[in-house]
Structure formats: structure tokens, C-alpha cells
Design a protein around this motif. Structure first.
Motif, PDB file in Angstrom:
ATOM      1  N   GLU A 157       0.828  -1.218   0.000  1.00  0.00           N
ATOM      2  CA  GLU A 157       0.000   0.000   0.000  1.00  0.00           C
ATOM      3  C   GLU A 157       0.856   1.260   0.000  1.00  0.00           C
ATOM      4  O   GLU A 157       0.534   2.224  -0.689  1.00  0.00           O
ATOM      5  N   GLU A 158       1.929   1.257   0.787  1.00  0.00           N
ATOM      6  CA  GLU A 158       2.802   2.429   0.838  1.00  0.00           C
ATOM      7  C   GLU A 158       3.409   2.726  -0.532  1.00  0.00           C
ATOM      8  O   GLU A 158       3.468   3.874  -0.953  1.00  0.00           O
ATOM      9  N   VAL A 159       3.850   1.689  -1.211  1.00  0.00           N
ATOM     10  CA  VAL A 159       4.448   1.882  -2.538  1.00  0.00           C
ATOM     11  C   VAL A 159       3.390   2.346  -3.535  1.00  0.00           C
ATOM     12  O   VAL A 159       3.592   3.303  -4.276  1.00  0.00           O
ATOM     13  N   LEU A 160       2.244   1.646  -3.567  1.00  0.00           N
ATOM     14  CA  LEU A 160       1.194   1.994  -4.530  1.00  0.00           C
ATOM     15  C   LEU A 160       0.672   3.420  -4.346  1.00  0.00           C
ATOM     16  O   LEU A 160       0.260   4.056  -5.316  1.00  0.00           O
ATOM     17  N   ASN A 161       0.705   3.913  -3.117  1.00  0.00           N
ATOM     18  CA  ASN A 161       0.214   5.263  -2.835  1.00  0.00           C
ATOM     19  C   ASN A 161       1.309   6.327  -2.872  1.00  0.00           C
ATOM     20  O   ASN A 161       1.030   7.507  -2.639  1.00  0.00           O
ATOM     21  N   SER A 162       2.535   5.925  -3.173  1.00  0.00           N
ATOM     22  CA  SER A 162       3.631   6.897  -3.199  1.00  0.00           C
ATOM     23  C   SER A 162       3.559   7.755  -4.467  1.00  0.00           C
ATOM     24  O   SER A 162       3.080   7.316  -5.520  1.00  0.00           O
ATOM     25  N   ILE A 163       4.065   8.942  -4.365  1.00  0.00           N
ATOM     26  CA  ILE A 163       4.108   9.865  -5.498  1.00  0.00           C
ATOM     27  C   ILE A 163       4.959   9.289  -6.623  1.00  0.00           C
ATOM     28  O   ILE A 163       4.583   9.356  -7.795  1.00  0.00           O
ATOM     29  N   ASP A 164       6.096   8.705  -6.265  1.00  0.00           N
ATOM     30  CA  ASP A 164       6.993   8.142  -7.280  1.00  0.00           C
ATOM     31  C   ASP A 164       6.317   7.035  -8.083  1.00  0.00           C
ATOM     32  O   ASP A 164       6.445   6.979  -9.309  1.00  0.00           O
ATOM     33  N   PHE A 165       5.598   6.142  -7.404  1.00  0.00           N
ATOM     34  CA  PHE A 165       4.927   5.063  -8.120  1.00  0.00           C
ATOM     35  C   PHE A 165       3.829   5.622  -9.019  1.00  0.00           C
ATOM     36  O   PHE A 165       3.667   5.183 -10.158  1.00  0.00           O
TER      37      PHE A 165
END
Length: 156
Positions: free
Chosen positions: A121-129
Motif C-alpha cells: 500500500e505504501e508503494v502503490l500510494n507513493s508519489i513516485d509510483f
């Protein structure tokens, strides 16, 4: 891990992915009892083997439609080695504090790691992703959580 569980529970998840590292390999019949008792939906398991020369090995497997550990497939891959037991389980558990505490405090369990969904979830919701996804909608992530049995075995 308890904070991760609360977070996932508060978001409405009924089940959560888990990687369970055991303190020592469970015999196959004990493994089946353990899984049933802890209500674990097994997706993959890891078996410690030992060959006639004393060399350790690992076999990874998945449940079949009828067997938690398909004995026919296991025999096919043993190649003369013997099964010591199952040392790690990947699957899903209930996102329930009581069930998680029962699992994580079991004497057989070294670690019940439920960080996979939180990291995902943290990765999917990150600006970079999100920027990468805008450039290529086919991009995806796979979060792999290792078991720690090799560490336990090495330090025994």
C-alpha cells in the motif's frame, strides 16, 4: 506487527498475507494440525530436507486441491532425500487481533510477518509510483517478504 494488524483491520481487510517462519521444522502431520488450529490459508510452504550425505536442502510446494502437502509430488522431488519438516509458510490469516496473537505467540513460531500488505500500500500510494504509473500503466509491483529460517538454522 501488531500496529500493522490494527492498521489493516481499520482499513477493513478481513484477511492479510503472512509469512510465518517457524523455530524448527514441523513434521508433516504436525504441520497439518498447526495450519488447521491457526486457521491459515496456505499458499506455499517450504520443506527442509536432508540427503544420505547429510546435506540440507529445501523444497517449496503448494497445496493441491485435495492435499495440504501433496505426497505424490513431494516423493517425486525428494530424489532420495528425507523430509525433516516444514519450516516456513506463506498464506493468509484473519485480520483479527486475538487470532494473530495466538499465532505469533505460539512456541513453534519465530515470526509471523504481516508487513507485505502494508508495504504494498505504501508503494502503490507513493508519489513516485504514481508518476511511473502515469508513464506506463502496465507497471506493477511484487512485494516479497523472506522467511528467516536460514538465520535461525545458521545460529543454532
Amino acid at each position: 506487527m501488531p500496529q500493522y494488524l490494527k492498521s489493516l483491520h481499520n482499513k477493513g481487510y478481513k484477511k492479510t498475507p503472512v509469512v510465518i517462519t517457524l523455530n524448527s521444522p514441523l513434521k508433516l502431520n504436525n504441520f497439518e494440525e498447526f495450519v488447521k488450529d491457526k486457521n491459515i490459508e496456505v499458499e506455499r510452504f517450504y520443506i527442509r530436507t536432508i540427503d544420505k550425505n547429510g546435506n540440507s536442502g529445501t523444497i517449496s510446494g503448494i497445496p493441491s486441491e485435495n492435499d495440504l502437502v501433496p505426497k505424490d509430488k513431494l516423493k517425486e522431488f525428494l530424489n532420495g532425500a528425507e523430509v525433516v519438516g516444514i519450516y516456513s509458510i506463506e498464506g493468509n490469516i484473519s485480520t483479527d487481533e486475538t487470532a494473530f496473537n495466538q499465532l505469533s505467540k505460539d512456541n513453534n513460531v519465530f515470526l509471523a510477518d504481516i508487513s507485505k500488505k502494508v508495504i504494498e500500500e505504501e508503494v502503490l500510494n507513493s508519489i513516485d509510483f504514481k508518476k511511473l504509473k502515469d508513464k506506463n500503466e502496465k507497471i506493477h509491483i511484487d512485494v516479497n517478504i523472506p522467511n528467516f529460517y536460514w538465520f535461525i538454522e545458521k545460529n543454532k
